[in-house]
Write an enzyme that holds these catalytic residues in place. Structure first.
Site, short mmCIF file in Angstrom:
data_model
loop_
_atom_site.label_atom_id
_atom_site.label_comp_id
_atom_site.label_asym_id
_atom_site.label_seq_id
_atom_site.Cartn_x
_atom_site.Cartn_y
_atom_site.Cartn_z
CB ILE A 150 8.42 -4.91 -2.55
CG1 ILE A 150 9.66 -3.96 -2.26
CG2 ILE A 150 8.70 -6.20 -2.86
CD1 ILE A 150 10.76 -4.80 -1.15
CE LYS A 197 11.06 5.81 0.95
NZ LYS A 197 10.67 5.97 2.24
N GLY A 200 4.50 8.18 -1.66
CA GLY A 200 4.17 9.25 -2.47
C GLY A 200 4.98 9.58 -3.40
CB SER A 236 9.45 6.65 -2.65
OG SER A 236 8.49 5.93 -1.71
CE LYS A 237 6.97 2.59 -9.68
NZ LYS A 237 6.85 2.19 -11.18
CG ASP A 264 3.14 8.96 8.31
OD1 ASP A 264 1.59 9.09 8.70
OD2 ASP A 264 3.63 8.95 7.09
N1 LIG Z 1 12.74 -2.10 3.38
C1 LIG Z 1 11.59 -2.61 2.92
N2 LIG Z 1 11.35 -3.89 2.65
C2 LIG Z 1 10.21 -4.22 1.93
N3 LIG Z 1 9.16 -3.39 1.65
C3 LIG Z 1 9.40 -2.02 2.06
C4 LIG Z 1 10.79 -1.57 2.62
N4 LIG Z 1 10.46 -0.29 2.62
C5 LIG Z 1 9.52 -0.01 2.25
N5 LIG Z 1 8.69 -1.03 1.74
C6 LIG Z 1 7.29 -1.02 1.02
O1 LIG Z 1 7.27 0.07 0.48
C7 LIG Z 1 6.04 0.79 1.05
C8 LIG Z 1 6.47 2.39 0.90
O2 LIG Z 1 7.61 2.49 1.41
P1 LIG Z 1 7.88 3.57 2.41
O3 LIG Z 1 6.56 3.83 3.37
O4 LIG Z 1 9.02 4.08 3.09
O5 LIG Z 1 7.63 5.17 1.17
P2 LIG Z 1 7.28 6.61 1.28
O6 LIG Z 1 7.59 7.13 0.12
O7 LIG Z 1 8.00 7.05 2.24
O8 LIG Z 1 5.73 6.50 1.75
P3 LIG Z 1 4.77 7.33 2.28
O9 LIG Z 1 4.50 8.24 1.05
O10 LIG Z 1 3.41 6.50 2.58
O11 LIG Z 1 5.43 8.11 3.30
C9 LIG Z 1 5.97 0.49 2.20
O12 LIG Z 1 4.71 0.52 2.83
C10 LIG Z 1 6.13 -1.11 2.38
O13 LIG Z 1 5.07 -2.07 1.66
#
Ligand SMILES: Nc1ncnc2c1ncn2[C@@H]1O[C@H](COP(=O)(O)OP(=O)(O)OP(=O)(O)O)[C@@H](O)[C@H]1O
Length: 854
Positions: free
Chosen positions: A507, A530, A511, A513-514, A622
């Protein structure tokens, strides 16, 4: 004691000096061995054309004589030294060179001891690709995978190696042993026969090695079969090596003189992976790993456990269900790809993605400069050099002390070890079973007893708020779950602390993460997981995810913050189990233009969320639409990777690097301190007003469909425009003066004149108006084919079990709960929303029907 970096500078970063008195004068290792000056030694190695044998000799010498007492520092030191060797030794024409193969294997061992399984694996892959005809390389790689709990991969490696060298008996033996479920691929007894070393390079073989140098009399053990691809022109070729045999690594010479090359240098070169790689000598590895090291490939886990306390049990790490890239559909295919690409260009490893270019994977908000909508840009932080990176990668194992230190691992007694193993679904990957390591288990979660039931009490479910502080252990291989190899793992499942989640779909992606939408089968609830691949992340990224956990935990009693139910940190990955939102604001805004009446709803929700964290003294840093998530119709804040806590006696935080997303980044973050025109200083003070600027940019985006500076595509010009007080931001009239006033006020460059969140909440635009009763709620974003996919998975995996019905009901309930109150038309409704509680569809083609027909 020499410090790591200066020692390296002194010893390794020497440039060849043509006029050096030693250059060209030292022609034998006998002379060379007397050189105590590393610079001269380097010159000599260089003068000789960076021969692998020379390097190996040198590496073995410095390992014993570098003077670094601290084991960890010594590992870092050797890591650097091996890297230097790999960088300098040409791979061309050395692909059958035993010394070079050993350098790679030792390098992998060092990486492993430092806790970088990913890098160790990469080095082994590289070695396999380049030393195809050196059996011990394949055996070592296979043993490594076996040690990591991946028997299938181990077998696959052996099968491939067998195909390359069909006459190599070791492969067939190893295959038999692997298939039989043995821990080691080579009979341990074989390792006890110590045989004489075979000189590899001519220069080395010229030396008569005195026994005083530590050479152990050894005897030939078994003649290796030869690989047809042996390059006999190479002194260290496989053919040659096949006549060499097991060696024992001698101890450091009493007189401190460098050991003879056969002993320490080529003496390392083994004809099988049954070797002790010397770097392991000072490893902090457990008895188990040392035992394994001696008895098998020479590869062992980085250990932080006590050497003496662990019984030599079979403790395997459960194979990760998720790999880099998110799928593990066919690991081996991935691997082939890697090897293939490496093979195409035989080159020093410094070009490998996991080494110096690891920083290329830094996520957008840390360093990648892009100009695309929400991803925006950030100002790059300088890449760490390998030493720092290595140190960093190691430091990820020293998770913050104090409240986050995990407990010592529980040990199994022999009776427990004899107990039958349980399927992997029932085994967690966690390094601990201490209940306090869990924030709160997902609702309805019942802990599955682990195999070590008698020694490990089942986790106790505690409400989040009353949870004792999480304790952490260095998440290094302390307690490994026991995995049955007879039960195949499901690749569509994630196991987190013994809890199984079925993946529904991806979903989101960050950077490194998935984010997966998963179904917790016991509670039949949907969560977001995550997954962060730490093996391919640099220190800064790893820290940001740990920071995220720390901040999230602190904010768990705040409603507008995403709920974190559980997490798991290992050296290779982080999992966060969170409540699952339906869609983030960025995706939502891309799909749907917000009507003016709804803006206030979103604005108020955003303000409330940010006020919550500011109340806690936390600056998000951010804020962008992608970091606001709809959860049951309300906006919640996610992604606290770069959030900062302000010390209680301060009003701002000082940052050494600029982070955030440029389209939403405040001028003070970009330029200097407190909004004044900066002087380019890299230290900047930012306070809560920085988040207000970002919110202003989001509001601007909601109102006008673009961010204030989005139209400027040149990065430098954009940076200048954001900071330049004379650059006018346009605020076209939208027929709502209050709304315009709010957005204008947020985008004031002078921090002191910019309102706080509190001010914004009392702004007449917010305080004098009511949000319409029916707030906009986006629906869950699972489409029919995804539902079908999940249903078929459930159907297949639970074959006509009543569970499938239950799960389907859970899914229905979930989707139903996300459908209430939304404003979208009937045509946008998910078909499952039309399923009534009896499971009968109002529509004819309901994918649930397959379950209800049961
Ligand atoms: N709890 C959640 N429920 C649903 N979707 C989520 C959730 N957490 C994250 N996402 C989806 O995943 C995307 C990426 O999550 P997140 O921003 O936490 O990852 P990140 O690795 O910290 O990203 P970035 O590299 O932008 O900092 C979010 O923009 C959102 O669309």
């Amino acid at each position: 004691m020499m410090t790591t970096s200066s020692a390296l500078d002194d010893c390794l970063d020497t440039s060849h000096n043509e006029n050096s008195s030693t250059t060209g004068t030292l022609t034998s290792w006998a002379r060379l061995a007397n050189i105590t000056d590393h610079k001269s030694w380097m010159n000599e190695i260089q003068h000789n054309g960076h021969k692998p044998d020379d390097w190996l000799f040198y590496l073995n010498y410095i390992e014993d004589n570098c003077g670094v007492q601290n084991q960890h520092e010594k590992l870092l030191y050797m890591d650097q030294a091996y890297r230097k060797a790999r960088e300098n030794i040409p791979m061309e024409n050395n692909q059958t060179n035993q010394a070079l193969a050993t350098i790679f294997l030792n390098s992998a061992q060092v990486k492993l001891n430092l806790g970088s399984q990913g890098k160790a694996r990469y080095l082994l892959r590289y070695a396999r690709a380049n030393f195809k005809c050196i059996p011990r390389v394949h055996l070592a790689a296979a043993q490594f995978e076996l040690d990591q709990g991946d028997k299938a991969k181990c077998i696959s490696i052996l099968e491939k190696a067998n195909a390359i060298c069909p006459n190599e008996r070791k492969f067939s033996v190893a295959l038999q042993r692997a298939r039989a479920g043995l821990e080691t691929l080579v009979d341990r007894k074989e390792t006890e026969v110590i045989t004489g070393p075979k000189p590899v390079s001519e220069s080395v073989s010229k030396l008569a090695l005195p026994e005083s140098l530590g050479v152990v009399q050894q005897k030939q053990q078994e003649t290796d079969t030869q690989c047809s691809q042996t390059d006999s022109s190479q002194g260290g070729g496989f053919k040659h090596a096949s006549n060499s045999a097991f060696t024992r690594v001698p101890s450091i010479n009493g007189d401190g003189a460098p050991p003879g090359p056969s002993a320490h240098g080529v003496g390392h070169i083994q004809s099988t992976p049954v070797q002790r790689i010397r770097t392991g000598q000072y490893s902090t590895g457990s008895a188990l790993s040392i035992d394994r090291l001696n008895s098998a490939s020479g590869f062992k886990r980085p250990g932080s456990c006590s050497r003496t306390t662990r019984p030599p049990q079979r403790v395997m790490r459960q194979k990760l269900v998720l790999k880099k890239g998110g799928t593990s559909e066919d690991d081996d295919e991935d691997e082939e790809e890697d090897i293939g690409s490496l093979e195409n260009g035989v080159k020093p490893l410094e070009t490998s993605p996991t080494e110096s270019s690891v920083q290329s994977q830094v996520p957008a908000h840390l360093s990648v400069i892009t100009e695309d909508g929400d991803s925006g840009i950030a100002v790059a932080t300088p890449p760490t050099d390998d030493l720092k990176e290595t140190a960093a990668s190691n430091s990820k194992f020293s998770f913050p002390a104090g409240p986050e230190r995990l407990t010592e691992p529980k040990r199994m007694d022999s009776k427990e070890l004899e107990k039958p193993q349980i399927p992997p679904q029932q085994v967690g990957q966690d390094q601990t079973d201490n209940p306090s390591t869990s924030l709160s288990r997902p609702p309805g979660h019942v802990d599955v007893p682990l195999q070590m039931a008698s020694s490990v009490p089942p986790s106790v479910q505690l409400p989040l708020q009353s949870q004792p502080p999480v304790q952490s252990q260095p998440p290094v291989m302390c307690k490994q779950p026991v995995v049955s190899h007879s039960v195949p793992e499901r690749k569509d499942q994630i196991h987190i602390k013994g809890v199984t989640y079925t993946i529904i779909k991806v979903i989101g992606k960050g950077g490194s993460s998935k984010v997966y939408q998963v179904l917790h089968e016991d509670s039949k609830k949907i969560f977001a997981v995550k997954y962060v691949d730490l093996e391919c992340s640099d220190h800064q990224i790893v820290q940001s995810y740990k920071n995220e956990i720390t901040v999230l935990r602190r904010l768990q009693n705040k409603e507008p913050i995403i709920k974190l139910y559980d997490f798991e940190i290992t050296p290779s990955h982080i999992y966060l189990v969170m409540e699952c939102g339906s869609i983030d604001l960025a995706s939502f805004l891309r799909k749907k233009r917000v009507v003016k009446d709804d803006i206030l709803f979103y604005w108020r929700q955003m303000l409330t969320a940010v006020q919550c964290i500011h109340d806690e003294g936390i600056i998000h840093r951010d804020l962008k639409p992608a970091n606001f998530l709809f959860v049951e119709g309300s906006l919640k804040l996610i992604d606290f990777g770069i959030a900062n806590a302000i010390q209680s006696d301060k009003t701002s935080v000082t940052r050494e690097s600029q982070v955030g997303t440029l389209n939403y980044m405040s001028p003070e973050t970009i330029q200097g301190s407190d909004g004044s025109q900066g002087n380019g200083s890299s230290n900047m003070k930012i306070n809560c007003k920085s988040d207000v600027w970002s919110l202003g940019c989001i509001l601007y985006y909601i109102i006008y469909g673009k961010t204030p500076f989005q139209s400027i595509t040149n990065t430098m010009m954009k940076l200048q425009a954001i900071c330049n007080k004379d650059y006018q931001i346009h605020f076209p009239d939208v027929g709502d003066p209050l709304l315009t006033d709010v957005v204008k006020s947020c985008l004031v460059r002078d921090v002191r004149k910019r309102p706080s969140i509190k001010d914004l909440l009392s702004h007449p635009y917010v305080s004098s108006r009511n949000v319409s009763k029916e707030s906009p709620k986006p629906v869950a974003t699972m489409n029919d084919s995804e539902v079908m996919n999940l249903m078929s998975k459930l159907n297949t995996n639970h074959s006509s079990s009543p569970r499938s019905l239950e799960l389907a009901m859970a899914l229905q309930k979930y989707l139903g709960s996300h459908s209430d109150g939304h404003r979208q038309g009937k045509e946008n409704r998910h078909p499952l929303q039309d399923v009534n509680t009896n499971g009968q569809s109002h529509k004819g083609n309901n994918p649930m029907s397959m379950f209800f027909s049961d």
